[in-house]
Design a protein around this motif. Structure first.
Motif, PDB file in Angstrom:
ATOM      1  N   ALA A 108       0.825  -1.216   0.000  1.00  8.75           N
ATOM      2  CA  ALA A 108       0.000   0.000   0.000  1.00  8.75           C
ATOM      3  C   ALA A 108       0.852   1.257   0.000  1.00  8.75           C
ATOM      4  N   VAL A 109       0.243   2.339  -0.507  1.00  4.72           N
ATOM      5  CA  VAL A 109       0.791   3.686  -0.405  1.00  4.72           C
ATOM      6  C   VAL A 109      -0.064   4.394   0.641  1.00  4.72           C
ATOM      7  N   ILE A 110       0.602   5.031   1.601  1.00  4.15           N
ATOM      8  CA  ILE A 110      -0.091   5.645   2.738  1.00  4.15           C
ATOM      9  C   ILE A 110       0.406   7.069   2.936  1.00  4.15           C
ATOM     10  N   THR A 111      -0.498   7.955   3.282  1.00  2.00           N
ATOM     11  CA  THR A 111      -0.125   9.296   3.722  1.00  2.00           C
ATOM     12  C   THR A 111      -0.213   9.296   5.241  1.00  2.00           C
ATOM     13  N   PRO A 112       0.925   9.478   5.929  1.00  2.17           N
ATOM     14  CA  PRO A 112       0.896   9.438   7.390  1.00  2.17           C
ATOM     15  C   PRO A 112       0.114  10.604   7.993  1.00  2.17           C
ATOM     16  N   TRP A 113      -0.517  10.361   9.130  1.00  2.00           N
ATOM     17  CA  TRP A 113      -1.289  11.385   9.820  1.00  2.00           C
ATOM     18  C   TRP A 113      -0.380  12.422  10.460  1.00  2.00           C
ATOM     19  N   GLU A 114       0.745  11.983  11.027  1.00  2.00           N
ATOM     20  CA  GLU A 114       1.654  12.880  11.720  1.00  2.00           C
ATOM     21  C   GLU A 114       2.991  12.961  10.990  1.00  2.00           C
ATOM     22  N   LYS A 115       3.657  14.090  11.129  1.00  4.08           N
ATOM     23  CA  LYS A 115       4.973  14.237  10.517  1.00  4.08           C
ATOM     24  C   LYS A 115       6.012  13.390  11.232  1.00  4.08           C
ATOM     25  N   GLU A 116       5.895  13.245  12.538  1.00  4.30           N
ATOM     26  CA  GLU A 116       6.849  12.441  13.314  1.00  4.30           C
ATOM     27  C   GLU A 116       6.316  11.017  13.479  1.00  4.30           C
ATOM     28  N   HIS A 117       5.944  10.409  12.376  1.00  2.46           N
ATOM     29  CA  HIS A 117       5.298   9.104  12.354  1.00  2.46           C
ATOM     30  C   HIS A 117       6.260   7.943  12.521  1.00  2.46           C
ATOM     31  N   ASN A 118       7.532   8.145  12.344  1.00  5.49           N
ATOM     32  CA  ASN A 118       8.454   7.016  12.287  1.00  5.49           C
ATOM     33  C   ASN A 118       9.221   6.758  13.575  1.00  5.49           C
ATOM     34  N   THR A 119       8.913   7.449  14.644  1.00  5.81           N
ATOM     35  CA  THR A 119       9.718   7.339  15.859  1.00  5.81           C
ATOM     36  C   THR A 119       9.587   5.982  16.544  1.00  5.81           C
ATOM     37  N   ARG A 120       8.484   5.267  16.351  1.00  5.31           N
ATOM     38  CA  ARG A 120       8.295   3.957  16.983  1.00  5.31           C
ATOM     39  C   ARG A 120       8.797   2.812  16.112  1.00  5.31           C
ATOM     40  N   LEU A 121       9.281   3.123  14.929  1.00  3.85           N
ATOM     41  CA  LEU A 121       9.714   2.087  14.005  1.00  3.85           C
ATOM     42  C   LEU A 121      11.223   1.877  14.091  1.00  3.85           C
ATOM     43  N   LEU A 122      11.655   0.674  13.785  1.00  3.60           N
ATOM     44  CA  LEU A 122      13.056   0.286  13.875  1.00  3.60           C
ATOM     45  C   LEU A 122      13.818   0.760  12.638  1.00  3.60           C
ATOM     46  N   PRO A 123      14.935   1.462  12.818  1.00  2.00           N
ATOM     47  CA  PRO A 123      15.744   1.868  11.661  1.00  2.00           C
ATOM     48  C   PRO A 123      16.251   0.646  10.892  1.00  2.00           C
ATOM     49  N   GLU A 124      16.465   0.819   9.602  1.00  2.00           N
ATOM     50  CA  GLU A 124      16.897  -0.289   8.752  1.00  2.00           C
ATOM     51  C   GLU A 124      18.180  -0.933   9.269  1.00  2.00           C
ATOM     52  N   SER A 125      19.141  -0.138   9.718  1.00  2.00           N
ATOM     53  CA  SER A 125      20.414  -0.691  10.193  1.00  2.00           C
ATOM     54  C   SER A 125      20.206  -1.598  11.409  1.00  2.00           C
ATOM     55  N   ALA A 126      19.355  -1.209  12.329  1.00  4.08           N
ATOM     56  CA  ALA A 126      19.088  -2.025  13.519  1.00  4.08           C
ATOM     57  C   ALA A 126      18.338  -3.304  13.148  1.00  4.08           C
ATOM     58  N   TYR A 127      17.386  -3.194  12.232  1.00  3.09           N
ATOM     59  CA  TYR A 127      16.634  -4.373  11.791  1.00  3.09           C
ATOM     60  C   TYR A 127      17.560  -5.357  11.088  1.00  3.09           C
ATOM     61  N   SER A 128      18.424  -4.850  10.219  1.00  2.00           N
ATOM     62  CA  SER A 128      19.359  -5.705   9.484  1.00  2.00           C
ATOM     63  C   SER A 128      20.320  -6.426  10.422  1.00  2.00           C
ATOM     64  N   GLN A 129      20.740  -5.757  11.492  1.00  2.00           N
ATOM     65  CA  GLN A 129      21.611  -6.395  12.481  1.00  2.00           C
ATOM     66  C   GLN A 129      20.875  -7.502  13.232  1.00  2.00           C
ATOM     67  N   LYS A 130      19.642  -7.242  13.586  1.00  2.00           N
ATOM     68  CA  LYS A 130      18.865  -8.194  14.377  1.00  2.00           C
ATOM     69  C   LYS A 130      18.399  -9.388  13.560  1.00  2.00           C
ATOM     70  N   TYR A 131      18.026  -9.150  12.307  1.00  2.00           N
ATOM     71  CA  TYR A 131      17.495 -10.198  11.439  1.00  2.00           C
ATOM     72  C   TYR A 131      18.352 -10.321  10.199  1.00  2.00           C
ATOM     73  N   LYS A 132      19.452 -11.003  10.316  1.00  2.00           N
ATOM     74  CA  LYS A 132      20.383 -11.154   9.196  1.00  2.00           C
ATOM     75  C   LYS A 132      19.916 -12.262   8.271  1.00  2.00           C
ATOM     76  N   ARG A 133      19.998 -11.986   6.981  1.00  2.00           N
ATOM     77  CA  ARG A 133      19.671 -13.018   5.990  1.00  2.00           C
ATOM     78  C   ARG A 133      20.777 -14.060   5.980  1.00  2.00           C
ATOM     79  N   ARG A 134      20.346 -15.301   5.873  1.00  2.00           N
ATOM     80  CA  ARG A 134      21.326 -16.392   5.789  1.00  2.00           C
ATOM     81  C   ARG A 134      21.342 -16.903   4.352  1.00  2.00           C
ATOM     82  N   SER A 135      22.529 -17.232   3.869  1.00  2.00           N
ATOM     83  CA  SER A 135      22.653 -17.788   2.520  1.00  2.00           C
ATOM     84  C   SER A 135      22.100 -19.207   2.511  1.00  2.00           C
ATOM     85  N   VAL A 136      21.480 -19.549   1.399  1.00  2.00           N
ATOM     86  CA  VAL A 136      20.889 -20.893   1.275  1.00  2.00           C
ATOM     87  C   VAL A 136      21.871 -21.798   0.598  1.00  2.00           C
TER      88      VAL A 136
END
Length: 143
Positions: free
Chosen positions: A115-143
């Motif tokens: 989906a494409v969404i227009t956020p209600w608030e400008k500071e909408h992303n403060t509760r979301l995990l930054p990409e770098s932190a997510y990538s560290q926590k959930y690393k892709r494994r080679s198959v």
């Protein structure tokens, strides 16, 4: 507080349609932030173990205001269901009605947008995990 609600034609014709930031929800939805809107979908991690998607059902109404955490779509795989949720409070401007199971499995974090969404608030992303932190926590494994 008022939301920025661009017309759909503005989203398609925007010159500045460049991702400014990617973040993730705790429930493994990715969110690409643009200047006035965002796109969202399910992360590769949420799809681990899924080999075939039978159906993708968008929750009606397809457009309009929804709260963070409300369902956007249900992905059906045999007897198993995965729900994609609203990452932030906002207005659903468009859903990816052409999305199919193979596309979602092969490119979940690009072509597999939900989906494409227009956020209600400008500071909408403060509760979301930054990409770098997510990538560290959930690393892709080679198959």
């Amino acid at each position: 507080m008022e939301a920025l609600i661009p017309d759909l034609w503005q989203l398609e014709d925007m010159e500045d349609n460049v991702v400014k930031e990617r973040r993730y929800t705790r429930d493994h939805e990715w969110v690409d932030f643009y200047e006035t809107h965002l796109t969202t979908g399910v992360s590769w991690f949420k799809l681990i173990g899924i080999r075939k998607i039978d159906k993708i059902s968008f929750v009606k109404p397809f457009t309009g205001f929804r709260r963070e955490g409300e369902p956007l779509a249900v992905i059906i795989c045999n007897d198993y269901q995965i729900t994609a949720h609203m990452p932030v409070d906002g207005y659903i401007v468009k859903v990816n009605e052409t999305l199919d199971g193979a596309q979602l499995l092969n490119t979940p974090e690009s072509e597999g947008w939900i989906a494409v969404i227009t956020p209600w608030e400008k500071e909408h992303n403060t509760r979301l995990l930054p990409e770098s932190a997510y990538s560290q926590k959930y690393k892709r494994r080679s198959v």
